[in-house]
Motif scaffolding. Structure first.
Motif, PDB file in Angstrom:
ATOM      1  N   VAL A 100       3.915  -2.635   0.084  1.00  0.00           N
ATOM      2  CA  VAL A 100       2.693  -2.221  -0.606  1.00  0.00           C
ATOM      3  C   VAL A 100       1.437  -2.814   0.025  1.00  0.00           C
ATOM      4  O   VAL A 100       0.331  -2.488  -0.386  1.00  0.00           O
ATOM      5  CB  VAL A 100       2.740  -2.566  -2.115  1.00  0.00           C
ATOM      6  CG1 VAL A 100       3.896  -1.859  -2.780  1.00  0.00           C
ATOM      7  CG2 VAL A 100       2.814  -4.071  -2.342  1.00  0.00           C
ATOM      8  N   ARG A 153      -1.257  -3.624   3.273  1.00  0.00           N
ATOM      9  CA  ARG A 153      -1.882  -2.767   4.291  1.00  0.00           C
ATOM     10  C   ARG A 153      -1.062  -2.732   5.570  1.00  0.00           C
ATOM     11  O   ARG A 153      -1.221  -1.834   6.380  1.00  0.00           O
ATOM     12  CB  ARG A 153      -3.299  -3.239   4.575  1.00  0.00           C
ATOM     13  CG  ARG A 153      -3.352  -4.610   5.181  1.00  0.00           C
ATOM     14  CD  ARG A 153      -4.771  -5.038   5.420  1.00  0.00           C
ATOM     15  NE  ARG A 153      -4.730  -6.398   5.953  1.00  0.00           N
ATOM     16  CZ  ARG A 153      -5.717  -6.973   6.554  1.00  0.00           C
ATOM     17  NH1 ARG A 153      -6.853  -6.333   6.694  1.00  0.00           N
ATOM     18  NH2 ARG A 153      -5.608  -8.185   6.997  1.00  0.00           N
ATOM     19  N   TRP A 211       3.297   0.431   3.940  1.00  0.00           N
ATOM     20  CA  TRP A 211       2.837   1.777   3.583  1.00  0.00           C
ATOM     21  C   TRP A 211       1.507   1.746   2.853  1.00  0.00           C
ATOM     22  O   TRP A 211       0.788   2.731   2.818  1.00  0.00           O
ATOM     23  CB  TRP A 211       3.858   2.472   2.685  1.00  0.00           C
ATOM     24  CG  TRP A 211       5.191   2.650   3.315  1.00  0.00           C
ATOM     25  CD1 TRP A 211       5.447   3.076   4.581  1.00  0.00           C
ATOM     26  CD2 TRP A 211       6.445   2.390   2.725  1.00  0.00           C
ATOM     27  NE1 TRP A 211       6.782   3.096   4.806  1.00  0.00           N
ATOM     28  CE2 TRP A 211       7.433   2.690   3.675  1.00  0.00           C
ATOM     29  CE3 TRP A 211       6.853   1.954   1.469  1.00  0.00           C
ATOM     30  CZ2 TRP A 211       8.783   2.569   3.421  1.00  0.00           C
ATOM     31  CZ3 TRP A 211       8.198   1.821   1.218  1.00  0.00           C
ATOM     32  CH2 TRP A 211       9.144   2.128   2.196  1.00  0.00           C
ATOM     33  N   GLY A 212       1.214   0.653   2.209  1.00  0.00           N
ATOM     34  CA  GLY A 212       0.038   0.590   1.348  1.00  0.00           C
ATOM     35  C   GLY A 212       0.419   1.021  -0.067  1.00  0.00           C
ATOM     36  O   GLY A 212       1.412   1.715  -0.283  1.00  0.00           O
ATOM     37  N   TRP A 213      -0.360   0.589  -1.054  1.00  0.00           N
ATOM     38  CA  TRP A 213      -0.029   0.857  -2.447  1.00  0.00           C
ATOM     39  C   TRP A 213      -0.037   2.335  -2.772  1.00  0.00           C
ATOM     40  O   TRP A 213       0.880   2.847  -3.415  1.00  0.00           O
ATOM     41  CB  TRP A 213      -0.999   0.105  -3.362  1.00  0.00           C
ATOM     42  CG  TRP A 213      -0.735   0.367  -4.811  1.00  0.00           C
ATOM     43  CD1 TRP A 213      -1.508   1.061  -5.660  1.00  0.00           C
ATOM     44  CD2 TRP A 213       0.405  -0.064  -5.569  1.00  0.00           C
ATOM     45  NE1 TRP A 213      -0.951   1.104  -6.902  1.00  0.00           N
ATOM     46  CE2 TRP A 213       0.240   0.419  -6.881  1.00  0.00           C
ATOM     47  CE3 TRP A 213       1.543  -0.788  -5.277  1.00  0.00           C
ATOM     48  CZ2 TRP A 213       1.163   0.188  -7.882  1.00  0.00           C
ATOM     49  CZ3 TRP A 213       2.460  -1.018  -6.286  1.00  0.00           C
ATOM     50  CH2 TRP A 213       2.262  -0.525  -7.562  1.00  0.00           C
ATOM     51  N   ASP A 214      -1.028   3.064  -2.301  1.00  0.00           N
ATOM     52  CA  ASP A 214      -1.130   4.492  -2.624  1.00  0.00           C
ATOM     53  C   ASP A 214       0.047   5.280  -2.052  1.00  0.00           C
ATOM     54  O   ASP A 214       0.632   6.131  -2.732  1.00  0.00           O
ATOM     55  CB  ASP A 214      -2.449   5.072  -2.110  1.00  0.00           C
ATOM     56  CG  ASP A 214      -3.635   4.498  -2.860  1.00  0.00           C
ATOM     57  OD1 ASP A 214      -3.445   4.095  -4.039  1.00  0.00           O
ATOM     58  OD2 ASP A 214      -4.721   4.412  -2.269  1.00  0.00           O
ATOM     59  N   ASN A 215       0.409   5.009  -0.809  1.00  0.00           N
ATOM     60  CA  ASN A 215       1.557   5.691  -0.208  1.00  0.00           C
ATOM     61  C   ASN A 215       2.876   5.261  -0.839  1.00  0.00           C
ATOM     62  O   ASN A 215       3.825   6.035  -0.920  1.00  0.00           O
ATOM     63  CB  ASN A 215       1.600   5.461   1.303  1.00  0.00           C
ATOM     64  CG  ASN A 215       0.471   6.163   2.014  1.00  0.00           C
ATOM     65  OD1 ASN A 215      -0.017   7.201   1.554  1.00  0.00           O
ATOM     66  ND2 ASN A 215       0.030   5.590   3.115  1.00  0.00           N
ATOM     67  N   TYR A 216       2.946   4.014  -1.280  1.00  0.00           N
ATOM     68  CA  TYR A 216       4.161   3.519  -1.914  1.00  0.00           C
ATOM     69  C   TYR A 216       4.420   4.226  -3.246  1.00  0.00           C
ATOM     70  O   TYR A 216       5.547   4.537  -3.575  1.00  0.00           O
ATOM     71  CB  TYR A 216       4.058   1.995  -2.137  1.00  0.00           C
ATOM     72  CG  TYR A 216       5.257   1.394  -2.839  1.00  0.00           C
ATOM     73  CD1 TYR A 216       6.442   1.201  -2.155  1.00  0.00           C
ATOM     74  CD2 TYR A 216       5.200   1.055  -4.184  1.00  0.00           C
ATOM     75  CE1 TYR A 216       7.542   0.648  -2.779  1.00  0.00           C
ATOM     76  CE2 TYR A 216       6.290   0.507  -4.829  1.00  0.00           C
ATOM     77  CZ  TYR A 216       7.461   0.320  -4.123  1.00  0.00           C
ATOM     78  OH  TYR A 216       8.553  -0.222  -4.751  1.00  0.00           O
ATOM     79  N   LYS A 217       3.352   4.516  -3.996  1.00  0.00           N
ATOM     80  CA  LYS A 217       3.491   5.182  -5.299  1.00  0.00           C
ATOM     81  C   LYS A 217       3.926   6.631  -5.160  1.00  0.00           C
ATOM     82  O   LYS A 217       4.461   7.181  -6.100  1.00  0.00           O
ATOM     83  CB  LYS A 217       2.181   5.109  -6.073  1.00  0.00           C
ATOM     84  CG  LYS A 217       1.839   3.713  -6.529  1.00  0.00           C
ATOM     85  CD  LYS A 217       0.706   3.646  -7.517  1.00  0.00           C
ATOM     86  CE  LYS A 217      -0.432   4.547  -7.234  1.00  0.00           C
ATOM     87  NZ  LYS A 217      -1.580   4.359  -8.116  1.00  0.00           N
ATOM     88  N   LYS A 218       3.701   7.264  -4.010  1.00  0.00           N
ATOM     89  CA  LYS A 218       4.034   8.691  -3.838  1.00  0.00           C
ATOM     90  C   LYS A 218       5.517   8.926  -3.846  1.00  0.00           C
ATOM     91  O   LYS A 218       6.347   8.263  -3.490  1.00  0.00           O
ATOM     92  CB  LYS A 218       3.463   9.222  -2.530  1.00  0.00           C
ATOM     93  CG  LYS A 218       1.969   9.345  -2.598  1.00  0.00           C
ATOM     94  CD  LYS A 218       1.474   9.933  -1.304  1.00  0.00           C
ATOM     95  CE  LYS A 218      -0.033   9.960  -1.309  1.00  0.00           C
ATOM     96  NZ  LYS A 218      -0.578  10.467  -0.084  1.00  0.00           N
TER      97      LYS A 218
END
Length: 144
Positions: free
Chosen positions: A132, A134, A137-144
């Motif tokens: 999660v 930087r 994947w990053g938080w936004d990509n992880y949530k997808k």
């Protein structure tokens, strides 16, 4: 910290994993909890260890089958501290080829148990934090 009481505890296994381990040397003044949780015939050292573990900041305890009192201590700790790392290592009574092989297997079983209960949960958390971040994947990509 993981605590232990018996000199036959293979502390090198835990040190090799980077786990802090120390000998429990209780200095208690009463047995209020121990007298309630254990039989009156249990030795004072075992009761002191129980009081110290319940009051102390131990993440877990490694005990050995050195005596019946310590075996009962393991039973009580399992019931009172279900979220702690607890392991009862069976120590052989004789020195021969069979007992040496049995002890080797017991140490390997203890190591597997420790890795499963100490290192894997921490490793999973580190992996999740990496994913999660930087750099992952990053938080936004992880949530997808």
């Amino acid at each position: 910290m993981i605590g232990y009481v018996c000199k036959y505890t293979p502390v090198e296994v835990f040190e090799a994993m980077g786990v802090e381990i120390g000998r429990i040397q209780p200095e208690v003044t009463n047995f209020n909890q121990a007298d309630t949780l254990m039989h009156p015939n249990i030795c004072s050292f075992t009761k002191s260890v129980l009081e110290d573990v319940l009051a102390g900041d131990y993440e877990g305890v490694v005990l050995t089958t050195c005596c019946d009192s310590i075996r009962r201590l393991y039973d009580v700790l399992k019931q009172q501290c279900p979220d702690k790392f607890l392991y009862l290592l069976d120590v052989p009574r004789k020195v021969n080829d069979f007992s040496t092989e049995m002890y080797r297997k017991n140490i390997l079983d203890m190591e597997d148990f420790a890795v499963s209960n100490i290192l894997l949960p921490v490793g999973s958390l580190v992996y999740l934090l990496f994913c999660v971040s930087r750099y992952g994947w990053g938080w936004d990509n992880y949530k997808k």
